[in-house]
Design a protein around this motif. Structure first.
Motif, PDB file in Angstrom:
ATOM      1  N   ASP A  57      43.419  36.728  37.057  1.00  0.00           N
ATOM      2  CA  ASP A  57      42.701  35.505  37.424  1.00  0.00           C
ATOM      3  C   ASP A  57      41.256  35.688  36.955  1.00  0.00           C
ATOM      4  O   ASP A  57      40.514  36.501  37.519  1.00  0.00           O
ATOM      5  CB  ASP A  57      42.773  35.279  38.941  1.00  0.00           C
ATOM      6  N   ARG A  58      40.889  34.965  35.931  1.00  0.00           N
ATOM      7  CA  ARG A  58      39.598  35.184  35.270  1.00  0.00           C
ATOM      8  C   ARG A  58      39.427  36.680  34.942  1.00  0.00           C
ATOM      9  O   ARG A  58      40.296  37.224  34.299  1.00  0.00           O
ATOM     10  CB  ARG A  58      38.459  34.616  36.142  1.00  0.00           C
ATOM     11  N   ASN A  59      38.403  37.346  35.449  1.00  0.00           N
ATOM     12  CA  ASN A  59      38.245  38.758  35.049  1.00  0.00           C
ATOM     13  C   ASN A  59      38.785  39.744  36.087  1.00  0.00           C
ATOM     14  O   ASN A  59      38.471  40.926  36.033  1.00  0.00           O
ATOM     15  CB  ASN A  59      36.783  39.074  34.728  1.00  0.00           C
ATOM     16  N   ARG A  60      39.591  39.247  37.001  1.00  0.00           N
ATOM     17  CA  ARG A  60      40.253  40.142  37.943  1.00  0.00           C
ATOM     18  C   ARG A  60      41.677  40.393  37.451  1.00  0.00           C
ATOM     19  O   ARG A  60      42.420  39.430  37.218  1.00  0.00           O
ATOM     20  CB  ARG A  60      40.320  39.513  39.341  1.00  0.00           C
ATOM     21  N   ILE A  61      42.049  41.670  37.317  1.00  0.00           N
ATOM     22  CA  ILE A  61      43.417  42.015  36.914  1.00  0.00           C
ATOM     23  C   ILE A  61      43.945  43.039  37.912  1.00  0.00           C
ATOM     24  O   ILE A  61      43.418  44.153  38.000  1.00  0.00           O
ATOM     25  CB  ILE A  61      43.500  42.599  35.492  1.00  0.00           C
ATOM     26  N   SER A  92      43.882  47.245  45.349  1.00  0.00           N
ATOM     27  CA  SER A  92      43.344  45.888  45.512  1.00  0.00           C
ATOM     28  C   SER A  92      42.809  45.657  46.932  1.00  0.00           C
ATOM     29  O   SER A  92      41.925  44.826  47.133  1.00  0.00           O
ATOM     30  CB  SER A  92      44.398  44.838  45.149  1.00  0.00           C
ATOM     31  N   LEU A  93      43.326  46.404  47.921  1.00  0.00           N
ATOM     32  CA  LEU A  93      42.773  46.276  49.274  1.00  0.00           C
ATOM     33  C   LEU A  93      41.310  46.725  49.287  1.00  0.00           C
ATOM     34  O   LEU A  93      40.477  46.161  49.984  1.00  0.00           O
ATOM     35  CB  LEU A  93      43.563  47.127  50.284  1.00  0.00           C
ATOM     36  N   ALA A 148      35.601  45.251  49.444  1.00  0.00           N
ATOM     37  CA  ALA A 148      34.270  45.223  48.823  1.00  0.00           C
ATOM     38  C   ALA A 148      33.835  43.793  48.515  1.00  0.00           C
ATOM     39  O   ALA A 148      32.792  43.579  47.896  1.00  0.00           O
ATOM     40  CB  ALA A 148      34.274  46.072  47.553  1.00  0.00           C
ATOM     41  N   GLY A 149      34.639  42.831  48.920  1.00  0.00           N
ATOM     42  CA  GLY A 149      34.272  41.425  48.717  1.00  0.00           C
ATOM     43  C   GLY A 149      34.504  40.924  47.302  1.00  0.00           C
ATOM     44  O   GLY A 149      33.978  39.872  46.923  1.00  0.00           O
ATOM     45  N   LEU A 150      35.305  41.629  46.541  1.00  0.00           N
ATOM     46  CA  LEU A 150      35.452  41.276  45.124  1.00  0.00           C
ATOM     47  C   LEU A 150      36.649  40.375  44.825  1.00  0.00           C
ATOM     48  O   LEU A 150      36.871  40.012  43.674  1.00  0.00           O
ATOM     49  CB  LEU A 150      35.562  42.564  44.283  1.00  0.00           C
ATOM     50  N   LEU A 151      37.443  40.037  45.833  1.00  0.00           N
ATOM     51  CA  LEU A 151      38.628  39.211  45.551  1.00  0.00           C
ATOM     52  C   LEU A 151      38.552  37.824  46.186  1.00  0.00           C
ATOM     53  O   LEU A 151      39.504  37.050  46.087  1.00  0.00           O
ATOM     54  CB  LEU A 151      39.905  39.936  46.010  1.00  0.00           C
ATOM     55  N   LYS A 152      37.450  37.512  46.812  1.00  0.00           N
ATOM     56  CA  LYS A 152      37.319  36.209  47.493  1.00  0.00           C
ATOM     57  C   LYS A 152      37.463  35.065  46.489  1.00  0.00           C
ATOM     58  O   LYS A 152      36.709  34.984  45.513  1.00  0.00           O
ATOM     59  CB  LYS A 152      35.964  36.114  48.194  1.00  0.00           C
ATOM     60  N   LEU A 174      43.330  38.201  54.019  1.00  0.00           N
ATOM     61  CA  LEU A 174      42.225  38.549  54.928  1.00  0.00           C
ATOM     62  C   LEU A 174      40.901  38.631  54.176  1.00  0.00           C
ATOM     63  O   LEU A 174      39.829  38.449  54.750  1.00  0.00           O
ATOM     64  CB  LEU A 174      42.515  39.885  55.626  1.00  0.00           C
ATOM     65  N   PHE A 175      40.979  38.944  52.887  1.00  0.00           N
ATOM     66  CA  PHE A 175      39.759  39.054  52.075  1.00  0.00           C
ATOM     67  C   PHE A 175      39.472  37.768  51.295  1.00  0.00           C
ATOM     68  O   PHE A 175      38.686  37.775  50.347  1.00  0.00           O
ATOM     69  CB  PHE A 175      39.894  40.203  51.063  1.00  0.00           C
TER      70      PHE A 175
END
Lengths: 268, 268
Positions: free
Chosen positions: A184-188, A145-146, A151-155, A171-172
């Protein structure tokens, strides 16, 4: 180990490795899950591989996805075999350039030393950002996940990671949660290493359905009974936790530095 | 996949794979467990590898044993890389002939198709019998216990296996138990696939001590939370269980036949 190059060269000549990975038929016991699946039904899952990754981070989700009849692409920066933590090398089936762009899932395993190196790698961050903005699911286990964060994908998303680096997620622009699997939505995202099993079954249920996930769980006999209660800092207690943090201090500091650099790049 | 032989050949020439496995330093994050270990303190663990084995059966125990600072030997019938269920090949670091005879542990992973083939292989059964009669611990996960049984190593012992073949253990004179991990004197057997984690931690506590096992559990964040209750036939229910048994009927019948042949050989 003395590498028997002549022997391996003859295997290569015989094509012994051909057919692994790309477009490969599902796992040997996938028929235990269901009969056949047409290619339209088969979700396309890209899994990042990189040097110093933890093989177990990948093996759990990869096994579950194989049983879910997914088409697996192992994506590396190039096609060179990468060395994993336990010495079993993995050969990517695609490079960032040749990886299909229409993935249903992008998955990033962990392995802190390698994760740090890749957080600083513009090609890896650019590849993840491009695929991640198109994929149906953007996923990780452990310190993976880091890399999603870099890559800016968890903001703006809730996420988790291995317990000893979870505090870096804000930090991200992510909100860090202490949970086995965070959706959270399409982030797992999953927690450390062995969370890959809980993560994989969660993803299988989303990609296919809950019945398929339950079948996979039964075939893998996933009915865990850890002999000790020590899987989290809370259960293991302060002394063990402090000791591990202190032994890992140099690499944890390096992870924070890499995360700070990524944060600055993202804010530009 | 088109294999880029020239590229792999140049990697081989550069010795990219040298140093993997045999006598290898422990896993990347073994320093999270403890400082250093002298070679006298490092238990020697032989792990059988064979075609069609389930990679996850090996990866869990191998990761735990690496973190326990064990010296790992991956033993194959010969040194040819074997194909695993999920397409990642594994290259043995020793053959039956070159494997050290003073192992502390012999471990056998599962993978039913491959297990059946090896149950009928006199060289494999003879190797396991020889090593198993000398080792401090004789162990398996998943269908690996069928191979221990075929080698005559479970006669008079309590043991377990994957739920769908557990009933074959009495053919080898073993008493079958439905448990995640079964310890009987120096025999330690685990259930299906994911039991490798519970098994590995149990073994780590026996080989080293409970504190080491707890450290490993914390580093692997092994605090499982399966999203469904479906890991055993009892929890998954009769319909799913019958369906999986029926889809696996041919290979389960082949396993019974192989077990019967082994029983007859053992009774001679």
């Amino acid at each position: 180990m003395t590498l028997d190059r002549r022997h391996l060269a003859s295997l290569l000549a015989a094509g012994a490795f051909a057919g692994a990975f790309a477009g490969r038929d599902p796992a040997a016991f996938a028929q235990a899950i269901q009969g056949t699946a047409t290619s339209e039904q088969r979700p396309k899952v890209g899994m990042l591989v990189y040097p110093d990754m933890i093989l177990l981070d990948l093996a759990g989700p990869l096994t579950v996805m194989s049983l879910a009849m997914a088409e697996i692409v192992l994506v590396g920066r190039d096609r060179k075999p990468v060395a994993t933590d336990i010495g079993i090398p993995i050969e990517p089936s695609a490079s960032y350039e040749t990886c299909p762009r229409d993935l249903d899932v992008i998955f990033v395993p962990g392995g802190l030393k390698g994760t740090i190196e890749r957080m600083d790698d513009p090609a890896t961050c650019a590849f993840l950002a491009e695929i991640g903005h198109r994929a149906r699911f953007v996923t990780s286990v452990c310190t993976g996940s880091l890399l999603l964060g870099a890559a800016g994908l968890l903001k703006g998303y809730r996420a988790t990671s291995h317990w000893y680096v979870r505090d870096l997620l804000p930090l991200f622009g992510a909100s860090a949660e202490s949970a086995r699997v965070v959706e959270d939505r399409n982030r797992i995202t999953g927690g450390g290493v062995t969370a890959g099993l809980d993560f994989g079954l969660t993803l299988a249920a989303r990609l296919r359905d809950e019945e398929t996930a339950r079948r996979i769980q039964l075939v893998l006999e996933y009915d865990p009974k850890p002999p000790f209660a020590a899987g989290t800092p809370e259960k293991a207690g302060g002394e063990l936790t402090r000791d591990i943090r202190s032994r890992r201090a140099p690499v944890l500091a390096a992870a924070r530095d890499a995360a700070m650099r990524a944060k600055q790049r993202l804010e530009k």
